[in-house]
Design a protein around this motif. Structure first.
Motif, mmCIF file in Angstrom:
data_model
loop_
_atom_site.group_PDB
_atom_site.id
_atom_site.type_symbol
_atom_site.label_atom_id
_atom_site.label_comp_id
_atom_site.label_asym_id
_atom_site.label_seq_id
_atom_site.Cartn_x
_atom_site.Cartn_y
_atom_site.Cartn_z
ATOM 1 N N LEU A 56 0.829 -1.204 0.000
ATOM 2 C CA LEU A 56 0.000 0.000 0.000
ATOM 3 C C LEU A 56 0.863 1.253 0.000
ATOM 4 O O LEU A 56 0.632 2.198 -0.760
ATOM 5 C CB LEU A 56 -0.916 -0.009 1.224
ATOM 6 N N ALA A 57 1.883 1.255 0.841
ATOM 7 C CA ALA A 57 2.760 2.425 0.936
ATOM 8 C C ALA A 57 3.505 2.664 -0.367
ATOM 9 O O ALA A 57 3.765 3.807 -0.748
ATOM 10 C CB ALA A 57 3.752 2.240 2.083
ATOM 11 N N ALA A 58 3.840 1.589 -1.068
ATOM 12 C CA ALA A 58 4.591 1.712 -2.310
ATOM 13 C C ALA A 58 3.723 2.190 -3.462
ATOM 14 O O ALA A 58 4.236 2.735 -4.441
ATOM 15 C CB ALA A 58 5.229 0.372 -2.666
ATOM 16 N N ALA A 59 2.420 1.999 -3.345
ATOM 17 C CA ALA A 59 1.549 2.226 -4.498
ATOM 18 C C ALA A 59 0.695 3.482 -4.418
ATOM 19 O O ALA A 59 0.160 3.927 -5.427
ATOM 20 C CB ALA A 59 0.625 1.017 -4.680
ATOM 21 N N THR A 60 0.554 4.074 -3.230
ATOM 22 C CA THR A 60 -0.440 5.134 -3.112
ATOM 23 C C THR A 60 -0.042 6.146 -2.048
ATOM 24 O O THR A 60 0.865 5.932 -1.253
ATOM 25 C CB THR A 60 -1.820 4.535 -2.755
ATOM 26 N N ASP A 98 -2.404 10.278 15.377
ATOM 27 C CA ASP A 98 -3.061 8.971 15.225
ATOM 28 C C ASP A 98 -3.456 8.653 13.783
ATOM 29 O O ASP A 98 -4.311 7.799 13.533
ATOM 30 C CB ASP A 98 -4.300 8.875 16.124
ATOM 31 N N ALA A 99 -2.865 9.340 12.831
ATOM 32 C CA ALA A 99 -3.105 9.048 11.415
ATOM 33 C C ALA A 99 -1.787 8.654 10.768
ATOM 34 O O ALA A 99 -0.713 9.125 11.154
ATOM 35 C CB ALA A 99 -3.706 10.255 10.709
ATOM 36 N N TYR A 100 -1.879 7.784 9.771
ATOM 37 C CA TYR A 100 -0.695 7.264 9.116
ATOM 38 C C TYR A 100 -0.750 7.587 7.631
ATOM 39 O O TYR A 100 -1.796 7.442 6.997
ATOM 40 C CB TYR A 100 -0.605 5.741 9.293
ATOM 41 N N ARG A 101 0.375 8.007 7.093
ATOM 42 C CA ARG A 101 0.441 8.247 5.655
ATOM 43 C C ARG A 101 1.764 7.709 5.124
ATOM 44 O O ARG A 101 2.808 7.786 5.794
ATOM 45 C CB ARG A 101 0.304 9.730 5.320
ATOM 46 N N PRO A 102 1.738 7.137 3.917
ATOM 47 C CA PRO A 102 2.980 6.616 3.329
ATOM 48 C C PRO A 102 4.001 7.733 3.138
ATOM 49 O O PRO A 102 3.649 8.864 2.802
ATOM 50 C CB PRO A 102 2.513 6.064 1.980
ATOM 51 N N ASN A 103 5.247 7.395 3.367
ATOM 52 C CA ASN A 103 6.340 8.325 3.143
ATOM 53 C C ASN A 103 6.832 8.161 1.707
ATOM 54 O O ASN A 103 7.455 7.151 1.361
ATOM 55 C CB ASN A 103 7.472 8.047 4.132
ATOM 56 N N ALA A 104 6.535 9.143 0.875
ATOM 57 C CA ALA A 104 6.892 9.062 -0.546
ATOM 58 C C ALA A 104 8.398 8.972 -0.759
ATOM 59 O O ALA A 104 8.856 8.526 -1.825
ATOM 60 C CB ALA A 104 6.327 10.270 -1.289
ATOM 61 N N GLU A 105 9.178 9.377 0.231
ATOM 62 C CA GLU A 105 10.632 9.355 0.090
ATOM 63 C C GLU A 105 11.258 8.096 0.689
ATOM 64 O O GLU A 105 12.488 7.978 0.728
ATOM 65 C CB GLU A 105 11.222 10.597 0.754
#
Length: 215
Positions: A56-60, A98-105
């Motif tokens: 998920l983190a890699a794709a979005t 308390d929210a998580y978001r993918p690190n684009a870097e």
């Protein structure tokens, strides 16, 4: 080198503790020893929640709460939160309020995506899943990470190196051959270290270890 999350303490395998892994193998078997001292590759692919979060983190992009991710992945919230703790430590996700978001870097996520793309280009239906999900495949890849170039290896060798049944190795080794990672040589196989799929497995292993070692 250890990663901590709540009650769990994972010791990642390095050149400094590899002998400890083999000592444990004498007592509990090689499969258990590899899982107790996981390589970066095994650590990142060890369970469904972690694998799916990496994909998920890699794709979005986006931002989720743990409850939303648990629903999305059909996993318990406790399991997802535990995996997220490790992935935040590896800089794959960022946490805020308390929210998580993918690190684009994230080097780890970027390398996982390159692995997916490369495996797809070599005939896989779902690159990251096809080589990370079956335990036999990810354990065989773990064993191959320490192989010498041009070293021949048989299915019996792989059985001894991963601690799974001969049947399990026989059922899954063809997947590595189809991807070009292993090349048949008589009754044995030779590792093709120039194979880009295996190159990205190696790069992903290094990315996890390198991130974990970073201050």
């Amino acid at each position: 080198m250890a990663l901590h999350a709540d009650a769990h303490d994972w010791t990642l395998r390095t050149a400094h503790n590899r002998d400890e892994m083999w000592e444990l193998a004498d007592e509990d078997g090689i499969r258990e020893a590899r899982l107790t001292y996981p390589s970066g590759w095994l650590f990142l692919t060890r369970d469904t929640a972690t694998r799916e979060l990496v994909r998920l983190a890699a794709a979005t992009g986006g931002e989720w709460e743990a409850e939303e991710l648990a629903h999305e992945l059909d996993q318990s919230e406790e399991t997802v939160e535990q995996s997220l703790e490790y992935l935040v430590a590896l800089d794959v996700f960022r946490e805020e309020d308390d929210a998580y978001r993918p690190n684009a870097e994230s080097v780890v996520a970027q390398t996982a995506e390159r692995l997916r793309v490369t495996a797809d280009e070599h005939g896989s239906e779902d690159g990251f899943h096809d080589i990370a999900s079956p335990e036999a495949v990810r354990l065989m890849l773990d064993a191959l990470l320490s192989m010498e170039m041009d070293e021949k290896i048989t299915q019996d060798d792989l059985h001894e190196l991963v601690g799974l049944s001969r049947k399990s190795v026989w059922m899954h080794v063809e997947r590595l051959a189809n991807l070009g990672i292993l090349v048949e040589s008589g009754d044995s196989y030779v590792l093709d270290e120039a194979n880009p799929v295996f190159g990205n497995v190696r790069a992903l292993n290094a990315a996890v270890l390198g991130t974990a070692l970073s201050p």
